[in-house]
Structures are given as structure tokens and as C-alpha cells.
Design an enzyme around this catalytic site. Structure first.
Site, PDB file in Angstrom:
ATOM      1  N   PRO A 140      -7.059 -42.111  -0.380  1.00  0.00           N
ATOM      2  CA  PRO A 140      -8.490 -41.887  -0.614  1.00  0.00           C
ATOM      3  C   PRO A 140      -8.777 -41.503  -2.065  1.00  0.00           C
ATOM      4  CG  PRO A 140      -7.835 -40.918   1.463  1.00  0.00           C
ATOM      5  CD  PRO A 140      -6.561 -41.389   0.791  1.00  0.00           C
ATOM      6  N   TYR A 141      -7.907 -40.663  -2.668  1.00  0.00           N
ATOM      7  CA  TYR A 141      -8.122 -40.303  -4.081  1.00  0.00           C
ATOM      8  C   TYR A 141      -8.203 -41.553  -4.952  1.00  0.00           C
ATOM      9  CZ  TYR A 141      -6.829 -39.497  -8.904  1.00  0.00           C
ATOM     10  OH  TYR A 141      -6.800 -39.562 -10.282  1.00  0.00           O
ATOM     11  N   ALA A 142      -7.183 -42.423  -4.831  1.00  0.00           N
ATOM     12  CA  ALA A 142      -7.152 -43.617  -5.678  1.00  0.00           C
ATOM     13  C   ALA A 142      -8.371 -44.495  -5.384  1.00  0.00           C
ATOM     14  CB  ALA A 142      -5.855 -44.386  -5.449  1.00  0.00           C
TER      15      ALA A 142
END
Ligand SMILES: NC(=O)c1ccc[n+]([C@@H]2O[C@H](COP(=O)([O-])OP(=O)(O)OC[C@H]3O[C@@H](n4cnc5c(N)ncnc54)[C@H](O)[C@@H]3O)[C@@H](O)[C@H]2O)c1
Length: 331
Positions: A140-142
Site C-alpha cells: 500500500p505504501y508504494a
């Protein structure tokens, strides 16, 4: 020249602010201090607050109407946290960036440099990537970074702002003048764990020894944070050449072009320290990836930038910073 650095009290943003100052560019910092440190903003114009706070951003521009460009480093960056709490990550990294974009447009900003990540790529089988590699974020971060890039490109296509996304590889090291560095006491990346193992006098665990690399351990493109900061200076300098005419947004990789495996990192580390760190081997951890390194020449050809520091110098500066971090942050 004056530049607004959002997230300028964090690891990378503060280094960029120092590099700007050294180059005669005045940084103005906005940072909520959610992970950043007030000490890192010392000596610069500093606004404590959120990038989504419209009245705050309006005040910054009212007090600094001569800001020429914005560097947007403000984000949450911990991959496992983003897996556990994606709502928070999309809110902080995506929703707040949309709000920030609106505030920047309202204040007449024409140049935006966005801190993106090489984590958005799907590497080729040889583990290299360039700017045309497939976008396939694995966390999710990326994905928040990929979404922001796409969102900024849409905005730049329609509004009088141009956006340059710099896709960072794996920053290491600290400001060579030791003004700033990684604020965390226990960073979770390989170099952080190596320093910890060295400090504690325990072996370092190589997690994952069956990756398709030359020695089976994961591979990364370690870029010295001062070189990364210098890439922002080059981007500011060349911004109007790179983004001209119909080109309203683009992305450029910022890495060394050399992959370093975890085992090679250990060898480099042990060449610097007095007492070498021993190594044990362990299986891959969930979510770990083989890694990637850039094979792009765009940063060199379009920004006129090239890295100057080696991995060994990055390790040396990280160790120097780790030894003084608590004093700098306490004082
Ligand atoms: N460190 C890496 O390995 C890496 C790799 C690729 C890309 N990046 C990107 O570089 C940027 C900087 O990362 P970093 O390593 O310096 O992390 P960091 O946590 O040290 O810095 C982020 C800064 O942004 C601030 N911030 C976060 N949300 C904010 C908000 N809503 N309003 C105002 N300030 C806010 C934090 O307080 C912190 O000072 C991030 O955008 C990150 O995604 C980092």
C-alpha cells in the site's frame, strides 16, 4: 531562489534543505513533525503543521511570496504499517497530497518536485529498472506513491503547474557535515540492522539467501542521501528545460546504477569497522523482495547529475551519524 520543502524536518527533506542552503537557495520548511524532528529545521524558516492545512499553506505563501518551487517530501513511509493500516496511508499520503496540490495551485505554484520511490516498479528478471519499467507497487505504501504520481500528472496536464517525480532508490548515509541524518534509533533496513548488530556485538542475519542474485541475497541500489539532495538541486536548476512545451510531468530515477547485495553490504561494512560483524542466514521474511537497481541514464543526461559517494562512504557517514544522533536530537 526560494524553495518550499514539505516534510523538510524528515531524513531526506532536511538533507535537501541543508543542500539548498549551502547552494544559496533559501529553504522554507513545512512539517507536521509526525516523524520529523524540529532540530532538523533549525536555522531555516519553519512552519509546524500539515500540508493539508489550507490556511497554513496560504500563510506560508503570504509571508514568502517569492517561493519559486516546491519539493514535496511529506509522507508516511513504513511499508508494514501501510499493510496494517492502508486507510491511514491513503489518507496521509494521497488525500493530503490532493489537498496540498489545491493549496499550491491557489497560491500560484508552477514547479513541483515530488518524492517518489523505486518501490513502484516491477523489476525485470535481471532486477534492473528504468523509467519505462512496469509500474506494479507491491505494498500500500508504494501504491500511494504511484497514485500520487498519476494524480499529479493529471493535475499538471490541466493546470499551470509542472511536476517532476524523482524516484529514489535506497538512501543511506547522512549529511557529510553531520547536521542531519536518520532520526530513528532503530531503522529496519539492512544497514540500520548492521549498525545495530555491530553496536550490540551480535551477528547480523541475512534474511533470504535464495534470491536470483549473484550470491542469493537481496540486492539494492544504495544512494547516498547527500547525492540524493544534490539531485534535487540539479532538478531545480534544470526544471524548466526538462519540463517545457507539451511535457507537463515526468519521472526520473535517482540511483547509482549499481546493485549491492546484502552480503556485499556486509563486506563493505566490515571494511570500515574495527570489529567485524558475523553473519547468520535465515529464510526470507514475509513481504521481502529481491530488490532492484536502476539502469537509467536519465538523471545524468537530463539533470546533469551523477552520484559522487560510494556505498562505503554512505556506511561511514551512517556510522558517524549514529554515534552523535542522540546528542544532536537531545540538544
Ligand atoms: N527513506 C526512503 O527509503 C525513501 C525511499 C524512496 C522515497 N522516499 C520518499 O521520500 C520522502 C521523505 O522520506 P524520509 O525517508 O525523509 O521520511 P521521514 O519520515 O524522515 O520524512 C517525512 C517527513 O514528512 C513529514 N510529514 C509527513 N506527513 C506530513 C503531513 N501530512 N504534513 C506535513 N508534514 C508531514 C514528517 O514529519 C517527516 O518529517 C517520502 O515522501 C518518502 O515516500 C523515501
Amino acid at each position: 531562489m526560494k524553495v518550499l520543502v514539505a516534510g523538510g524536518a524528515g531524513y531526506i527533506g532536511s538533507t535537501v534543505a541543508s543542500a539548498c542552503g549551502d547552494a544559496g537557495i533559501t529553504p522554507v520548511i513545512v512539517d507536521s513533525l509526525v516523524t520529523g524532528r524540529r532540530e532538523f529545521a533549525a536555522g531555516h524558516a519553519f512552519y509546524a503543521g500539515d500540508i493539508a492545512d489550507g490556511p497554513l499553506i496560504d500563510r506560508v505563501f503570504a509571508e514568502h511570496p517569492d517561493i519559486d518551487a516546491v519539493i514535496h517530501c511529506a509522507a508516511l513511509i513504513v511499508v508494514p504499517d501501510s499493510v496494517a493500516d492502508p486507510v491511514r496511508y491513503y489518507r496521509e499520503n494521497v488525500a493530503k497530497s490532493v489537498e496540498f496540490a489545491g493549496h499550491l495551485l491557489r497560491n500560484g505554484v508552477r514547479r513541483l518536485i515530488f518524492s517518489s520511490s523505486a518501490a513502484i516498479y516491477r523489476p525485470r528478471p535481471d532486477l534492473t529498472v528504468d523509467e519505462d519499467s512496469a509500474i506494479d507497487p507491491q505494498s500500500p505504501y508504494a501504491r500511494t506513491k504511484a497514485v500520487c504520481e498519476a494524480m499529479f500528472a493529471d493535475i499538471a496536464a490541466a493546470q499551470p503547474i509542472r511536476v517532476l517525480s524523482l524516484r529514489y532508490f535506497n538512501p543511506v548515509g547522512a549529511d557529510p557535515k553531520m547536521r542531519t541524518g536518520l532520526q530513528l534509533a532503530r531503522p529496519t533496513h539492512a544497514l540500520g540492522k548492521l549498525i545495530q548488530a555491530h553496536t550490540d556485538g551480535v551477528p547480523f542475519q541475512v534474511t533470504g539467501t535464495d534470491y536470483p542474485t549473484r550470491d542469493g541475497s537481496g540486492i539494492r541500489d544504495y544512494i547516498h542521501v547527500w547525492d540524493l539532495a544534490a539531485a534535487h538541486l540539479a532538478a531545480l536548476d534544470r526544471f524548466d528545460d526538462v519540463l517545457s512545451g507539451p511535457v507537463t510531468s515526468t519521472a526520473i530515477n535517482v540511483g547509482t546504477g549499481d546493485g549491492t547485495t546484502v552480503r556485499e553490504l556486509v563486506t563493505a561494512f566490515n571494511s570500515v569497522v574495527d570489529v567485524p560483524v558475523a553473519v547468520t542466514e535465515a529464510p526470507r521474511r514475509p513481504g521481502d523482495v529481491a530488490g532492484a537497481y536502476t539502469r537509467s541514464e536519465r538523471a545524468r543526461s537530463e539533470l546533469g547529475w551523477q552520484p559522487r559517494y560510494s556505498v562505503v562512504e554512505g556506511i561511514r557517514h551512517s556510522l558517524q551519524w549514529a554515534a552523535i544522533r542522540d546528542d544532536v536530537l537531545a540538544g
